[in-house]
Design a protein around this motif. Structure first.
Motif, mmCIF file in Angstrom:
data_model
loop_
_atom_site.group_PDB
_atom_site.id
_atom_site.type_symbol
_atom_site.label_atom_id
_atom_site.label_comp_id
_atom_site.label_asym_id
_atom_site.label_seq_id
_atom_site.Cartn_x
_atom_site.Cartn_y
_atom_site.Cartn_z
ATOM 1 N N GLY A 211 0.810 -1.212 0.000
ATOM 2 C CA GLY A 211 0.000 0.000 0.000
ATOM 3 C C GLY A 211 0.843 1.262 0.000
ATOM 4 O O GLY A 211 0.570 2.212 -0.734
ATOM 5 N N TRP A 212 1.878 1.283 0.829
ATOM 6 C CA TRP A 212 2.770 2.448 0.865
ATOM 7 C C TRP A 212 3.515 2.610 -0.462
ATOM 8 O O TRP A 212 3.703 3.737 -0.937
ATOM 9 N N ILE A 213 3.909 1.521 -1.071
ATOM 10 C CA ILE A 213 4.591 1.599 -2.372
ATOM 11 C C ILE A 213 3.646 2.168 -3.430
ATOM 12 O O ILE A 213 4.036 3.017 -4.244
ATOM 13 N N LEU A 214 2.398 1.733 -3.424
ATOM 14 C CA LEU A 214 1.430 2.263 -4.385
ATOM 15 C C LEU A 214 1.155 3.744 -4.155
ATOM 16 O O LEU A 214 1.009 4.520 -5.112
ATOM 17 N N MET A 215 1.096 4.170 -2.896
ATOM 18 C CA MET A 215 0.895 5.597 -2.628
ATOM 19 C C MET A 215 2.092 6.416 -3.090
ATOM 20 O O MET A 215 1.931 7.507 -3.658
ATOM 21 N N ALA A 216 3.311 5.920 -2.876
ATOM 22 C CA ALA A 216 4.507 6.634 -3.324
ATOM 23 C C ALA A 216 4.552 6.715 -4.849
ATOM 24 O O ALA A 216 4.913 7.751 -5.416
ATOM 25 N N ALA A 217 4.175 5.629 -5.515
ATOM 26 C CA ALA A 217 4.160 5.640 -6.978
ATOM 27 C C ALA A 217 3.124 6.632 -7.515
ATOM 28 O O ALA A 217 3.370 7.330 -8.503
ATOM 29 N N GLY A 218 1.972 6.704 -6.860
ATOM 30 C CA GLY A 218 0.958 7.673 -7.281
ATOM 31 C C GLY A 218 1.415 9.100 -7.079
ATOM 32 O O GLY A 218 1.189 9.970 -7.934
ATOM 33 N N ALA A 219 2.078 9.383 -5.953
ATOM 34 C CA ALA A 219 2.585 10.734 -5.706
ATOM 35 C C ALA A 219 3.666 11.094 -6.720
ATOM 36 O O ALA A 219 3.688 12.216 -7.246
ATOM 37 N N ALA A 220 4.556 10.148 -7.019
ATOM 38 C CA ALA A 220 5.595 10.412 -8.017
ATOM 39 C C ALA A 220 4.978 10.645 -9.394
ATOM 40 O O ALA A 220 5.427 11.514 -10.144
ATOM 41 N N GLY A 221 3.941 9.896 -9.717
ATOM 42 C CA GLY A 221 3.263 10.097 -10.997
ATOM 43 C C GLY A 221 2.639 11.476 -11.108
ATOM 44 O O GLY A 221 2.712 12.119 -12.161
ATOM 45 N N LEU A 222 2.038 11.952 -10.025
ATOM 46 C CA LEU A 222 1.469 13.299 -10.037
ATOM 47 C C LEU A 222 2.545 14.364 -10.193
ATOM 48 O O LEU A 222 2.366 15.343 -10.927
ATOM 49 N N ILE A 223 3.660 14.180 -9.507
ATOM 50 C CA ILE A 223 4.749 15.154 -9.611
ATOM 51 C C ILE A 223 5.281 15.207 -11.040
ATOM 52 O O ILE A 223 5.468 16.292 -11.602
ATOM 53 N N PHE A 224 5.506 14.045 -11.641
ATOM 54 C CA PHE A 224 5.990 14.025 -13.021
ATOM 55 C C PHE A 224 4.965 14.612 -13.981
ATOM 56 O O PHE A 224 5.308 15.336 -14.909
ATOM 57 N N PHE A 225 3.708 14.319 -13.768
ATOM 58 C CA PHE A 225 2.657 14.847 -14.642
ATOM 59 C C PHE A 225 2.653 16.371 -14.627
ATOM 60 O O PHE A 225 2.668 17.013 -15.674
ATOM 61 N N PHE A 226 2.642 16.956 -13.421
ATOM 62 C CA PHE A 226 2.591 18.415 -13.337
ATOM 63 C C PHE A 226 3.889 19.061 -13.791
ATOM 64 O O PHE A 226 3.878 20.164 -14.335
ATOM 65 N N ALA A 227 5.025 18.394 -13.602
ATOM 66 C CA ALA A 227 6.296 18.945 -14.072
ATOM 67 C C ALA A 227 6.318 19.010 -15.595
ATOM 68 O O ALA A 227 6.708 20.026 -16.178
ATOM 69 N N PHE A 228 5.901 17.941 -16.259
ATOM 70 C CA PHE A 228 5.896 17.955 -17.724
ATOM 71 C C PHE A 228 4.777 18.815 -18.283
ATOM 72 O O PHE A 228 4.913 19.418 -19.327
ATOM 73 N N TRP A 229 3.651 18.891 -17.604
ATOM 74 C CA TRP A 229 2.539 19.717 -18.061
ATOM 75 C C TRP A 229 2.926 21.189 -18.034
ATOM 76 O O TRP A 229 2.640 21.933 -18.961
ATOM 77 N N SER A 230 3.604 21.635 -16.977
ATOM 78 C CA SER A 230 3.978 23.042 -16.889
ATOM 79 C C SER A 230 5.061 23.380 -17.910
ATOM 80 O O SER A 230 5.095 24.486 -18.426
ATOM 81 N N ARG A 231 5.943 22.443 -18.202
ATOM 82 C CA ARG A 231 6.983 22.701 -19.192
ATOM 83 C C ARG A 231 6.388 22.802 -20.584
ATOM 84 O O ARG A 231 6.845 23.562 -21.420
ATOM 85 N N ARG A 232 5.343 22.043 -20.863
ATOM 86 C CA ARG A 232 4.728 22.052 -22.178
ATOM 87 C C ARG A 232 3.935 23.332 -22.420
ATOM 88 O O ARG A 232 3.779 23.762 -23.552
ATOM 89 N N ARG A 233 3.445 23.955 -21.360
ATOM 90 C CA ARG A 233 2.599 25.129 -21.514
ATOM 91 C C ARG A 233 3.372 26.430 -21.541
ATOM 92 O O ARG A 233 2.787 27.492 -21.680
ATOM 93 N N THR A 234 4.694 26.412 -21.377
ATOM 94 C CA THR A 234 5.451 27.653 -21.406
ATOM 95 C C THR A 234 5.527 28.174 -22.831
ATOM 96 O O THR A 234 5.569 27.417 -23.793
ATOM 97 N N THR A 235 5.567 29.472 -22.958
ATOM 98 C CA THR A 235 5.651 30.096 -24.270
ATOM 99 C C THR A 235 6.934 30.909 -24.338
ATOM 100 O O THR A 235 7.420 31.431 -23.343
#
Length: 63
Positions: free
Chosen positions: A22-46
């Motif tokens: 359970g803790w491993i799955l929660m850590a993987a989900g948190a890491a996935g969110l961090i990567f998602f928002f990091a790449f999303w913000s980089r893609r939206r820069t002009t």
């Protein structure tokens, strides 16, 4: 899913610690969110591009 396994499930499986999974799955989900928002913000820069033309003609640029 990870929080349910870590906090709410109360059964034993021989050789497997359900709480650790359970803790491993929660850590993987948190890491996935961090990567998602990091790449999303980089893609939206002009990038701002400015163009400057210098003319040697004292009358100004051609029309």
């Amino acid at each position: 899913m990870g929080a349910i396994l870590a906090f709410a499930v109360d059964f034993q499986v021989v050789g497997i610690d359900i709480r650790v999974i359970g803790w491993i799955l929660m850590a993987a989900g948190a890491a996935g969110l961090i990567f998602f928002f990091a790449f999303w913000s980089r893609r939206r820069t002009t990038a701002v591009v400015t163009e400057r033309r210098d003319y040697d003609d004292p009358a100004g640029p051609p029309l």
